[in-house]
Every structure is written in C-alpha cells, then in structure tokens.
Design an enzyme around this catalytic site. Sequence first.
Site, PDB file in Angstrom:
ATOM      1  N   SER A  29      -5.733  -6.676  -0.245  1.00  0.00           N
ATOM      2  CA  SER A  29      -5.860  -6.416  -1.544  1.00  0.00           C
ATOM      3  C   SER A  29      -5.689  -6.619  -3.023  1.00  0.00           C
ATOM      4  CB  SER A  29      -5.063  -5.314  -2.039  1.00  0.00           C
ATOM      5  OG  SER A  29      -5.552  -4.468  -3.103  1.00  0.00           O
ATOM      6  N   LYS A  79      -3.013   0.878   3.573  1.00  0.00           N
ATOM      7  CA  LYS A  79      -3.917  -0.362   2.579  1.00  0.00           C
ATOM      8  C   LYS A  79      -5.463   1.358   2.513  1.00  0.00           C
ATOM      9  CE  LYS A  79      -6.874  -2.908   0.395  1.00  0.00           C
ATOM     10  NZ  LYS A  79      -7.853  -2.177   0.443  1.00  0.00           N
ATOM     11  N   GLU A  91      -6.046   3.689  -5.154  1.00  0.00           N
ATOM     12  CA  GLU A  91      -7.096   3.336  -6.699  1.00  0.00           C
ATOM     13  C   GLU A  91      -7.985   4.557  -7.276  1.00  0.00           C
ATOM     14  OE1 GLU A  91      -7.934  -0.602  -4.926  1.00  0.00           O
ATOM     15  OE2 GLU A  91     -10.456   0.225  -5.541  1.00  0.00           O
ATOM     16  N   HIS A 141      -3.562   3.169   0.186  1.00  0.00           N
ATOM     17  CA  HIS A 141      -3.374   2.448  -1.516  1.00  0.00           C
ATOM     18  C   HIS A 141      -5.154   2.817  -1.868  1.00  0.00           C
ATOM     19  CE1 HIS A 141      -5.318  -1.211  -3.035  1.00  0.00           C
ATOM     20  NE2 HIS A 141      -4.438  -1.422  -3.567  1.00  0.00           N
ATOM     21  N   ASN A 142      -5.934   2.702  -1.297  1.00  0.00           N
ATOM     22  CA  ASN A 142      -7.574   2.905  -2.337  1.00  0.00           C
ATOM     23  C   ASN A 142      -7.840   3.888  -2.292  1.00  0.00           C
ATOM     24  OD1 ASN A 142      -7.776   0.308  -1.182  1.00  0.00           O
ATOM     25  ND2 ASN A 142     -10.009   0.580  -0.151  1.00  0.00           N
TER      26      ASN A 142
HETATM   27  C1  6PG Z   1      -8.205  -3.844  -2.707  1.00  0.00           C
HETATM   28  C2  6PG Z   1     -10.230  -3.375  -3.057  1.00  0.00           C
HETATM   29  C3  6PG Z   1     -10.729  -3.140  -2.014  1.00  0.00           C
HETATM   30  C4  6PG Z   1     -12.184  -2.486  -2.424  1.00  0.00           C
HETATM   31  C5  6PG Z   1     -12.378  -1.448  -1.731  1.00  0.00           C
HETATM   32  C6  6PG Z   1     -12.924  -0.074  -2.795  1.00  0.00           C
HETATM   33  O1  6PG Z   1      -7.766  -3.332  -2.843  1.00  0.00           O
HETATM   34  O2  6PG Z   1      -9.109  -4.998  -3.134  1.00  0.00           O
HETATM   35  O3  6PG Z   1      -9.262  -1.392  -2.366  1.00  0.00           O
HETATM   36  O4  6PG Z   1     -10.258  -2.933  -1.072  1.00  0.00           O
HETATM   37  O5  6PG Z   1     -12.914  -2.871  -3.403  1.00  0.00           O
HETATM   38  O6  6PG Z   1     -12.973  -1.105  -0.607  1.00  0.00           O
HETATM   39  O7  6PG Z   1     -14.119   0.348  -2.115  1.00  0.00           O
HETATM   40  P1  6PG Z   1     -15.361   1.691  -2.502  1.00  0.00           P
HETATM   41  O8  6PG Z   1     -15.068   1.223  -4.365  1.00  0.00           O
HETATM   42  O9  6PG Z   1     -16.514   0.499  -2.537  1.00  0.00           O
HETATM   43  O10 6PG Z   1     -15.253   2.774  -1.632  1.00  0.00           O
END
Ligand code: 6PG
Length: 507
Positions: A138, A210, A217, A213-214
């Site tokens: 990430s 991960k 995010e 994590h996303n």
């Molecule tokens: C990271 C990000 C990376 C990527 C995601 C976002 O942790 O560096 O999360 O993995 O930017 O894939 O993807 P989307 O917003 O396109 O779903």
Amino acid sequence: MTQEKVLCDIGFIGLGVMGKNLVLNLADNGYNIAAFDLNQEKVSDTITQDKLENKTNSPRVYGCNSYTELLSQLKAPHLIVLSVPAGEPVDQVCESLIGAGIQPDDIVIDTGNSLWVDTVEREKRYKNQFILFSSAVSGGEVGARFGPALMPSGQPYAWTRIKPIWEAISAKVDPITGKPIERTEPGEVIEHGDPCAAYIGPAGAGHYVKMVHNGIEYADMQIICEAYQVLRDGLGMSCEEIANTFEKWNQGPLDSYLMEISVEVLRHKVDDTPLVDLILDKAGQKGTGLWTAVSSLEVGCPAPTISQAVYARSISSFKATRVAASEFLDGPAKKELNEEETKVFVGRLHDAIYCAKICAYAQGFQLMKLAAKEHNWTLDFSSIAKIWRAGCIIRAVFLQSITEAFTRNEDLENLLLDEFFSKQLNLHQANWRQAIADITLMGIPVGALSSSLSYYDSVRSAVLPANLLQGQRDFFGAHTFERTDKSAGKKYHVEWAAEGRPMIAIK
Ligand code: 6PG
C-alpha cells in the site's frame, strides 16, 4: 539490452508505475534487480530511470527480454517479485515461470491486490513448482518508491528470506512519536525506525488484511467527500475555503494522508478554476472495497460505513439518472446560516467525521478479527495498526491510538469498547448527532457519516428490535425464537394465528 552478466539478488516482473518504483526502491537499498516486462519499453524506461537516479558507480537494474533470461540472471534459489494486475495475469506469469524452469525452492512474491481466496488456491496449486508468497503493497506510486506499507503472508520459511529486504524498503515510523519518518530523495535510505512490514500469517491472510485496509480506505475517503459536499452545498464554501478548513482539521486528530491530499486536490487550479469543479462526479473502483463489503456480509460482521462507501461510488455512477431526478424530486428549502451558526456547525461536522472514522476503523478491525477466527489465522492487530502508521494510503495519527488500544488489550473485540475510543465517542457524540440532524434537514446525502451513527447507536443499544423480528419470522415461517425469561438456547414456537393455542417449546 546487452549488459555485463551479473547474478542479481531479485527478479522483478511487471514494470508499471508501482513495479518500476519498487525496483528503484529495492535498488536504493542495495539490491541488484533483473527486471522483466512483456512490454520491453517498460524495461528500457526502468533502466533509464535507474541511470538517472543511481548515485553508485555500478548498474543496479538489468533488463531481461524473457522469463528464461530473467531466471538465468538470478542467484539461486531465485527470489522473484511480481507487480502485475490481480487475477488472470498472476496465473499467466506463474505458468510462464514454470515453463521457463522455475524450481521448487524458488520464491515468487505476489505484490498485487489479489483476492485472498485466489492466493490460498494459488499457493496450493503451485506448491510443487515454487513457493508462492504474497505481500500486498500500500502507498501508491510514491509509497512504492520511498517506502510502502507491506503486508507479507505465506510460508514462514519464505518470510525469513524476504524479511530483511522488506524491512529495508518499507516506510519507517519514529518509535517514540509514532509519526512517519520522511524519505523523499532517490538514493536516500532510512535505517532507523519501526519498519512498516510485519508478517501477517499464512497464505491469504495478508491479502485479506490489505483488502480490509482498502475497505477502510473507501470509508475514510467517502467520509471526507461527504464533508466536502456539506461545506460546498450546505454552506456555499469555495474550494479554497474548504481546503483551509481541511488543512486546519489536519492539525488535530483527523491528521491523515487522505485529508492532506484532499487539501491539495481542492487547491489545484486550471486557468483559475479549481480542477475539482471540472472533474466528473462518477467514481471508479477496482473491487477491493466491494470485496470487503461482501466479506463482511459473509462473515456476519456489520461494516455499514464501508458498505455505504461502496454504494456511494455506485450511486455516483448513475449520473444521468441523478441529473434527471434532480429536476423533479424535491428536497428541503435552503436555509442560510449566520457567521456564528456556521462556526458551530463546522465544529460539529469535524466531530462527526472523527466519530464516523472511529466507527469505520472499528468495523474493519472487527471484520479482520472474525475472519481470522473463521480461517484459523492468528492476526496481531497491534502490529497491523503499527504497519499502517506510515507508507499506506490510510496512514494517520489516529493509527497510533489504535496500536495503543490493541497493545492494552490484544483481545479487544471492537474498538468502540476501548477506553480511549469510548471516551472520544462519549465526548463528541452529541455534536455528531446534531450535525447529522442538521445535514439531513439540508438534504445532503451523508451515507457514511450517518450510517456510522446508526452503527454506534446499535452497538450501544442493550436491546434492539430483533425481538419483534423474531416474532415475525416465527409467525410466517415457524423459525422459532428464544425467550428472555427462560433458559438460554431453548427454542419456542407459537401458533400465532390461532388464539388460545399453547406456545410450543421446541428442543
Ligand atoms: C493502496 C491503494 C491501492 C489502490 C486501490 C484503490 O493501498 O495503495 O489502496 O491498492 O489505489 O486499488 O482502488 P480503487 O479505488 O480503484 O478501488
């Protein structure tokens, strides 16, 4: 690409933006790389960039034009890093490496955002051909270049070999302040601080972590975007005023990378027009947020803030429908706030973001906890929070408090039960509530901010209306229910429609 034959430490496949930057990061840390991409232009690009940035006298990156050449350029047993899109491409590369003669004690590290179940399957499938290890990365392109957060998982034997390399290239945190140690110059190496790379667990565990994590995010980004819409449409603030407000918020508990980049995005102008005003409001997604939401439903762990963030992206894509509906579906009349009211409102919005953020992280961590139980992984949540303090996209001051919460109690079921976080929520919940009420009356959609409040209110409710729900289920489907006045576990059924009929206890 005729270069002097030197056996390299690491083979690297996939030289897109992330791959190229990881190669340069590895090279800065003293590793020689044999680099390959099906697109040979990317190989040349990487070598050219390395020449520009290389401060040593010897070449660090060696270009290869086939999988066979890549293997022949490496010290044995081979260590190969993949940075290719998740899914089919990972298998295509694995099959090509088998064709090129990869050996059973060679290690292949998948650094992409693979679906965790695919990783589990792959580890089994390639078991006799090579060791598949995974380590999600990430931090985007800058993270890859100057220090990402790394979530390695797979066979512990492979980790002992990868560990020193991963610890060298990862982001670092000052162990006293918990803050990231900046590294921004090519050639610069940070040898002190806590590395943002820690072994997560067996195959699949790292990609699951991960994925969550996303998911977090997505929630974090959506919360910030909702605040932006409230300030823009509710208060009529300009991009610059919103950027200033976010900048101020970024000095306190909301201090985070995502808040910081939002300020920069809002300030970016094209011919005096804020670029953000020209960006089409349709969000893309690659799938990791969706996977998190799906997994939360499968595991039975409520994660409404994360799911709402995924829905918000979906609804944004219905632009034509929204434009049409905006013509005839009514909202409330606009109410102007005076200066004092605006100040109070903005303060409450800050608290709403903070509380919603706590809920989003609480959901993510509880989801990992329940998934770990289901899949027999031993996850160290304090260590996960630690490696997310720098390098990754959700890095934030806040993660230090999460690290401390799990250090106080490694079995913490939900962050909302922690003494620090419960105190924060108690302190700010009234403002959060008032902000949601005011925003609702403004007619601005804040699914992440408000679903977090419902989540909070549900978690703190000793009694929920599921008693009536159980009654409904028993009424139409004889699905039975337990009683609060009888011993736990005993199931009852009633012939609801027939008055005077006895309640039947079912074993
Ligand atoms: C990271 C990000 C990376 C990527 C995601 C976002 O942790 O560096 O999360 O993995 O930017 O894939 O993807 P989307 O917003 O396109 O779903």
